[in-house]
Design a protein around this motif. Structure first.
Motif, PDB file in Angstrom:
ATOM      1  N   THR A 182       0.821  -1.220   0.000  1.00  0.00           N
ATOM      2  CA  THR A 182       0.000   0.000   0.000  1.00  0.00           C
ATOM      3  C   THR A 182       0.848   1.261   0.000  1.00  0.00           C
ATOM      4  O   THR A 182       0.338   2.352  -0.283  1.00  0.00           O
ATOM      5  N   ILE A 183       2.142   1.127   0.310  1.00  0.00           N
ATOM      6  CA  ILE A 183       3.017   2.304   0.258  1.00  0.00           C
ATOM      7  C   ILE A 183       3.002   2.891  -1.147  1.00  0.00           C
ATOM      8  O   ILE A 183       2.887   4.110  -1.330  1.00  0.00           O
ATOM      9  N   VAL A 184       3.083   2.029  -2.150  1.00  0.00           N
ATOM     10  CA  VAL A 184       3.054   2.487  -3.539  1.00  0.00           C
ATOM     11  C   VAL A 184       1.631   2.779  -3.991  1.00  0.00           C
ATOM     12  O   VAL A 184       1.334   3.852  -4.518  1.00  0.00           O
ATOM     13  N   ILE A 232       1.975   6.908  -3.683  1.00  0.00           N
ATOM     14  CA  ILE A 232       2.828   7.351  -4.787  1.00  0.00           C
ATOM     15  C   ILE A 232       1.970   7.717  -5.990  1.00  0.00           C
ATOM     16  O   ILE A 232       1.013   7.008  -6.322  1.00  0.00           O
ATOM     17  N   ASN A 233       2.313   8.807  -6.640  1.00  0.00           N
ATOM     18  CA  ASN A 233       1.639   9.186  -7.882  1.00  0.00           C
ATOM     19  C   ASN A 233       1.709   8.028  -8.868  1.00  0.00           C
ATOM     20  O   ASN A 233       2.795   7.517  -9.153  1.00  0.00           O
ATOM     21  N   PRO A 234       0.573   7.579  -9.404  1.00  0.00           N
ATOM     22  CA  PRO A 234       0.577   6.433 -10.323  1.00  0.00           C
ATOM     23  C   PRO A 234       1.464   6.629 -11.548  1.00  0.00           C
ATOM     24  O   PRO A 234       1.853   5.651 -12.198  1.00  0.00           O
ATOM     25  N   ASP A 264      13.170   8.920  -8.230  1.00  0.00           N
ATOM     26  CA  ASP A 264      13.039  10.265  -7.676  1.00  0.00           C
ATOM     27  C   ASP A 264      13.439  10.260  -6.206  1.00  0.00           C
ATOM     28  O   ASP A 264      12.920   9.464  -5.414  1.00  0.00           O
ATOM     29  N   HIS A 265      14.365  11.134  -5.827  1.00  0.00           N
ATOM     30  CA  HIS A 265      14.846  11.184  -4.447  1.00  0.00           C
ATOM     31  C   HIS A 265      13.714  11.486  -3.459  1.00  0.00           C
ATOM     32  O   HIS A 265      13.697  10.977  -2.335  1.00  0.00           O
ATOM     33  N   LYS A 266      12.754  12.312  -3.863  1.00  0.00           N
ATOM     34  CA  LYS A 266      11.634  12.632  -2.964  1.00  0.00           C
ATOM     35  C   LYS A 266      10.804  11.388  -2.676  1.00  0.00           C
ATOM     36  O   LYS A 266      10.323  11.200  -1.551  1.00  0.00           O
ATOM     37  N   ASN A 267      10.630  10.537  -3.675  1.00  0.00           N
ATOM     38  CA  ASN A 267       9.889   9.293  -3.451  1.00  0.00           C
ATOM     39  C   ASN A 267      10.655   8.360  -2.527  1.00  0.00           C
ATOM     40  O   ASN A 267      10.049   7.588  -1.765  1.00  0.00           O
ATOM     41  N   ALA A 268      11.977   8.401  -2.595  1.00  0.00           N
ATOM     42  CA  ALA A 268      12.773   7.565  -1.690  1.00  0.00           C
ATOM     43  C   ALA A 268      12.508   7.948  -0.237  1.00  0.00           C
ATOM     44  O   ALA A 268      12.323   7.083   0.632  1.00  0.00           O
ATOM     45  N   GLU A 269      12.478   9.233   0.044  1.00  0.00           N
ATOM     46  CA  GLU A 269      12.209   9.685   1.405  1.00  0.00           C
ATOM     47  C   GLU A 269      10.781   9.345   1.834  1.00  0.00           C
ATOM     48  O   GLU A 269      10.533   8.961   2.977  1.00  0.00           O
ATOM     49  N   LEU A 270       9.847   9.466   0.893  1.00  0.00           N
ATOM     50  CA  LEU A 270       8.452   9.144   1.200  1.00  0.00           C
ATOM     51  C   LEU A 270       8.295   7.661   1.523  1.00  0.00           C
ATOM     52  O   LEU A 270       7.658   7.289   2.520  1.00  0.00           O
ATOM     53  N   VAL A 271       8.880   6.794   0.685  1.00  0.00           N
ATOM     54  CA  VAL A 271       8.774   5.351   0.923  1.00  0.00           C
ATOM     55  C   VAL A 271       9.419   4.978   2.246  1.00  0.00           C
ATOM     56  O   VAL A 271       8.860   4.185   3.029  1.00  0.00           O
TER      57      VAL A 271
END
Length: 385
Positions: free
Chosen positions: A217-219, A223-225, A259-266
């Motif tokens: 569910t994290i993705v 996360i933007n599809p 994307d580095h921002k997605n890394a922090e979000l995940v």
């Protein structure tokens, strides 16, 4: 770069490729590989620079005219894979194989060195050739940077062979090419009991199962599809007996993204999710998150300079979720990284497979890419200085 320029020594480069493929070595253990490359470079009268690297090396060719300093990089390590190909020059080292085609990278770079040695008077600047250790498992790029091996280098160029692309193909673009690679490990600490008395336990296996399902569910819900992000659980371990609920359970996996921002979000969501689940089940968790490779991110201006100087068609790449530590260099040195087709046959085995086959016919394109790409970088940087 005309074909006749390298055809006179191409057979020698192919023979070197066969030798390197037959004698693969694991990350940080590439002692004989390093020795062989040094022997070849010494025979060609190429200067080898002193470094503090245990394996791998840095060589140099100075042009007859002053100019920029650029680096050309190839990785040299192999994988703990038993080769199952039908190549006549298959690995002679049991359980070790160039299953990612690094022998093609080394050989292409050697071919480029041979070319530049014969055309040193055309080089305006300095070329440094990095044969990098431990790309696969040993943090090789971090070692190179920590030991200041690339000090003074203004731009870096490299490539990875791609068995999904036909020989003679090059795929390159500014921006993303290969994904960032992150590793997570989770240890769940519960309370064991006899399997017949689950009410006396705090069952970590139940918790593990909930975590595995919930991680997806994290993705799907954060996360933007339109962004490419993968979360995969790849290893689980719990218990030793069929009739005992264990005290602990363990899982690990990987995250891939661009994307580095997605890394922090995940990372944030993973920690929050795991901690919430184990608390709900009355248990505890130890979580470890490590960065294995950053996303490849090609410099816009340098990439265009390379493309403009290439004598062959450049294709649009399909982004790969595999990671490559060339991206580690790009944190400090702007760089250009490409895919070069190494097979392309229907059903050709991908990287890290026992039956992976990178074809010898890859080498001319690899050599040309290094030579023409380096020339493009030198010309561009010279005009910018």
């Amino acid at each position: 770069m005309a074909k006749e320029e390298y055809s006179k020594y191409l057979s020698e480069i192919v023979a070197l490729r066969h030798y390197l493929h037959q004698h693969p070595e694991l990350s940080t253990q590439e002692f004989n590989t390093t020795k062989k490359i040094k022997e070849v470079l010494a025979e060609w009268k190429i200067k080898i620079l002193e470094t503090k690297l245990d394996t791998g090396l840095l060589a140099e060719i100075k042009g007859t005219q002053a100019g920029p300093i650029i680096g050309l990089r190839a990785d040299i390590d192999a994988l703990p894979v038993q080769e199952e190909s039908n190549l006549s020059f298959k690995s002679l080292n049991t359980g070790v194989m160039h299953a990612c085609g690094h022998d093609l990278h080394m050989s292409s770079l050697l071919g480029a060195i041979r070319y530049f040695k014969d055309h040193q008077d055309e080089v305006k600047g300095t070329l440094r050739f990095l044969f990098q250790p431990a790309e696969e498992a040993g943090g090789g790029a971090d070692q190179v940077l920590a030991k200041n091996v690339l000090d003074g280098v203004q731009a870096l160029i490299g490539f990875h062979n791609n068995p999904n692309l036909p020989v003679g193909t090059i795929a390159l673009q500014a921006g993303p090419l290969m994904a960032g690679c992150y590793k997570f490990e989770i240890k769940i600490k519960g309370q064991g009991s006899h399997g017949a008395k689950p009410e006396k336990s705090k069952d970590p296996i139940t918790t593990l199962a909930t975590i595995i399902s919930s991680l997806q569910t994290i993705v799907s819900r954060n996360i933007n599809p339109q962004d490419a992000v993968v979360v995969s659980v790849t290893h689980i371990n719990a218990g030793k007996a069929w009739n005992v609920i264990p005290d602990e359970a363990y899982l690990q996996g990987t995250v891939r993204l661009f994307d580095h921002k997605n890394a922090e979000l995940v990372k944030t969501k993973l920690f929050s999710l795991v901690e919430g689940i184990v608390q709900a089940y009355g248990q505890k968790a130890e979580i470890d998150w490590s960065e294995r490779a950053l996303p490849i991110n090609n410099n816009v201006k340098l990439t265009q300079a390379v493309i403009d100087n290439l004598s062959f068609k450049v294709d649009q790449p399909v982004l790969s979720m595999a990671g490559e530590d060339f991206a580690t260099f790009q944190k400090e040195i702007p760089g250009v990284f490409a895919f070069i087709g190494s097979n392309g046959a229907p059903g050709a085995a991908d990287w890290h497979k026992p039956n992976f086959v990178g074809l010898d016919e890859t080498l001319p394109t690899g050599i040309e890419y290094f030579v023409e790409g380096a020339q493009g970088l030198l010309k561009y940087l010279d005009t910018e200085q």
